[in-house]
Motif scaffolding. Structure first.
Motif, PDB file in Angstrom:
ATOM      1  N   ASN A 117       2.685   6.851 -10.089  1.00  0.00           N
ATOM      2  CA  ASN A 117       2.360   5.424  -9.896  1.00  0.00           C
ATOM      3  C   ASN A 117       1.355   5.225  -8.763  1.00  0.00           C
ATOM      4  N   GLU A 118       1.617   5.923  -7.609  1.00  0.00           N
ATOM      5  CA  GLU A 118       0.718   5.772  -6.457  1.00  0.00           C
ATOM      6  C   GLU A 118      -0.686   6.281  -6.806  1.00  0.00           C
ATOM      7  N   ILE A 119      -0.746   7.431  -7.497  1.00  0.00           N
ATOM      8  CA  ILE A 119      -2.050   8.017  -7.849  1.00  0.00           C
ATOM      9  C   ILE A 119      -2.833   7.058  -8.754  1.00  0.00           C
ATOM     10  N   ALA A 120      -2.108   6.428  -9.713  1.00  0.00           N
ATOM     11  CA  ALA A 120      -2.759   5.480 -10.646  1.00  0.00           C
ATOM     12  C   ALA A 120      -3.368   4.302  -9.891  1.00  0.00           C
ATOM     13  N   GLU A 121      -2.703   3.886  -8.801  1.00  0.00           N
ATOM     14  CA  GLU A 121      -3.203   2.732  -8.028  1.00  0.00           C
ATOM     15  C   GLU A 121      -4.096   3.142  -6.845  1.00  0.00           C
ATOM     16  N   ASN A 122      -4.281   4.478  -6.688  1.00  0.00           N
ATOM     17  CA  ASN A 122      -5.030   5.008  -5.543  1.00  0.00           C
ATOM     18  C   ASN A 122      -4.415   4.559  -4.211  1.00  0.00           C
ATOM     19  N   LYS A 123      -3.085   4.638  -4.141  1.00  0.00           N
ATOM     20  CA  LYS A 123      -2.323   4.205  -2.953  1.00  0.00           C
ATOM     21  C   LYS A 123      -1.341   5.314  -2.549  1.00  0.00           C
ATOM     22  N   ILE A 124      -0.608   5.042  -1.471  1.00  0.00           N
ATOM     23  CA  ILE A 124       0.439   5.962  -0.969  1.00  0.00           C
ATOM     24  C   ILE A 124       1.619   5.117  -0.530  1.00  0.00           C
ATOM     25  N   THR A 125       2.832   5.576  -0.837  1.00  0.00           N
ATOM     26  CA  THR A 125       4.023   4.905  -0.311  1.00  0.00           C
ATOM     27  C   THR A 125       4.378   5.564   1.019  1.00  0.00           C
ATOM     28  N   VAL A 126       4.523   4.750   2.044  1.00  0.00           N
ATOM     29  CA  VAL A 126       4.888   5.298   3.355  1.00  0.00           C
ATOM     30  C   VAL A 126       6.252   4.742   3.756  1.00  0.00           C
ATOM     31  N   LYS A 127       7.118   5.677   4.199  1.00  0.00           N
ATOM     32  CA  LYS A 127       8.490   5.293   4.568  1.00  0.00           C
ATOM     33  C   LYS A 127       8.695   5.492   6.062  1.00  0.00           C
ATOM     34  N   ASN A 128       9.207   4.454   6.733  1.00  0.00           N
ATOM     35  CA  ASN A 128       9.567   4.532   8.142  1.00  0.00           C
ATOM     36  C   ASN A 128      10.963   5.148   8.227  1.00  0.00           C
TER      37      ASN A 128
END
Length: 452
Positions: free
Chosen positions: A422-433
């Motif tokens: 999903n992240e790759i498709a949107e060119n994004k990254i999920t970041v977790k604190n």
């Protein structure tokens, strides 16, 4: 198979301990540099000719000696071996030893490089030293010293600057300290005035116990040390000295009015204290008559630092000496120096929990490894983070998520980055604190802003 071990009196340091130690060394290094000091290093081993006879008989015994390489027995006769006299044998078997402190190597350095040095020479040195001492709690056979010295200048501005250096270092650490100052000439003047020159150490040791044992017991200790009642009576104004620095100096100046040496010590101390009064020190500077560091070595101002919020011995000390290079035949080179006790400072910062988080947490973000495709997507982002000075790593193996998260927790990594389909498709990254558990979807640019 025997489990490996390390020599008694030595230590391993874990990554977390090293991060803390480096924070201490880097802070001290930065402050030394602020005041124009330059770093030198000297070899771990020196010739025994350089080291022997510089620390007294006890010190000579505590030197780690290094066996000559090759056939080290070739110069020793059977008779000498049978006599088993340790020191003469060591002189034939060993030409080198591990350095015992940083002062004697520094003196050797100054003599060897005298022609190249610009005087006054302001040097600092942060290196380990070795002592063949009996290991016990807080005393090690290998430990670091953090020394700074100015040689080739008699100016008291050097003492003033060292007080500022001490104040700056401990302000940066967030440690409240008391900087104690005294002068060897004042102590000599007191001994001269009361006619007990050989008893000055006994006198200062006894006075130092005033708070703990009271005046009557201090006087009793002085009696036991061989002082007569008349001398003890003359010491009373000194033992009970109190008030502000100026008030104490006035009393001492009056008592030492007939001692030229004593008066000189009062003048020097007054200059240092008055000059520092306008320099905005954050920590208290206290004139303390009970301070009597290394009496045979120091010749002028002496100082010592105590932490106010932790029960521990002196954490920094130093003073003025007249003849650093005299031990190598070059007379009259005056100097002044200090040494920060890195191991004790380490304990103080631990006790008060004063290490900044960013000094201990190495990695800022861990990228989870979901496989080849995802890794290929993450690697350019990692490069971008690192080029922006953000410490980042990727888990090297495609392991279970739980294992990768455990790794992040064990290393106290505050953020975890995840990039799946999903992240790759949107060119994004999920970041977790990792502290709060909150997650957000961001671009590479937003991730840099978030972690900076």
């Amino acid at each position: 198979m025997n489990k490996p071990s390390i020599p008694k009196g030595t230590r391993d340091f874990s990554p977390e301990e090293m991060a803390k130690r480096n924070y201490i060394f880097d802070t001290i290094r930065d402050v030394y540099a602020l005041y124009g000091f330059q770093q030198i290093e000297t070899p771990a081993m020196e010739t025994l000719q350089t080291l022997m006879g510089k620390y007294g008989e006890e010190g000579d015994k505590l030197l780690f000696k290094i066996l000559n390489s090759g056939d080290y027995l070739s110069k020793v006769s059977d008779d000498e071996l049978l006599q088993r006299h340790a020191l003469p044998l060591a002189a034939k078997l060993c030409e080198k030893g591990l350095r015992y402190d940083l002062t004697v190597p520094f003196a050797r350095y100054v003599v060897m490089h005298r022609e190249e040095l610009q005087l006054p020479f302001k040097r600092y040195q942060i290196q380990p030293v070795w002592r063949a001492d009996r290991p016990q709690k807080g005393r090690y056979r290998e430990f670091y010293q953090c020394d700074a010295d100015v040689v080739g200048s008699d100016s008291l501005l050097n003492e003033v600057e060292f007080m500022q250096i001490i104040d700056t270092v401990f302000s940066r650490f967030g440690v409240r300290v008391q900087i104690k100052i005294n002068n060897r000439k004042i102590l000599s003047g007191i001994a001269e005035t009361i006619g007990a020159g050989d008893k000055i150490i006994d006198i200062t040791v006894a006075i130092d116990k005033l708070d703990k044992i009271g005046l009557d017991n201090v006087n009793e200790e002085l009696r036991n040390a061989g002082l007569n009642d008349e001398t003890i009576a003359r010491l009373q104004p000194i033992i009970t000295l109190s008030g502000t620095n100026d008030e104490k100096l006035s009393v001492i100046a009056d008592l030492l009015k007939d001692s030229e040496t004593g008066q000189k010590g009062v003048e020097e101390t007054r200059f240092i204290l008055h000059t520092l009064a306008d320099c905005g020190l954050k920590n208290e500077l206290q004139f303390d008559l009970t301070l009597a560091r290394g009496l045979n070595y120091y010749t002028g101002a002496i100082f010592e630092v105590k932490a106010l919020d932790v029960e521990i011995g002196s954490i920094t000390g130093g003073g003025r000496y007249d003849n650093l290079t005299g031990i190598f035949g070059i007379q009259g080179l005056s100097g002044v120096g200090i040494s920060f006790g890195a191991d004790r400072i380490f304990d103080v910062l631990n006790a008060l929990d004063l290490y900044p988080k960013n000094a201990i947490n190495a990695t800022k973000v861990l990228f989870i490894n979901f496989g080849e495709t995802e890794t290929a997507y993450c690697l350019p982002v990692l490069s971008e983070l690192r080029s922006n000075g953000i410490r980042a790593e990727i888990y090297p193996d495609k392991a279970k998520m739980k294992k990768q998260m455990t790794y992040a927790n064990a290393k106290h990594i505050p953020f975890v980055a995840l990039a799946g389909d999903n992240e790759i498709a949107e060119n994004k990254i999920t970041v977790k604190n990792m502290e709060t558990g909150t997650q957000q979807l961001v671009s590479a640019k937003e991730l840099i802003t978030l972690l900076s």
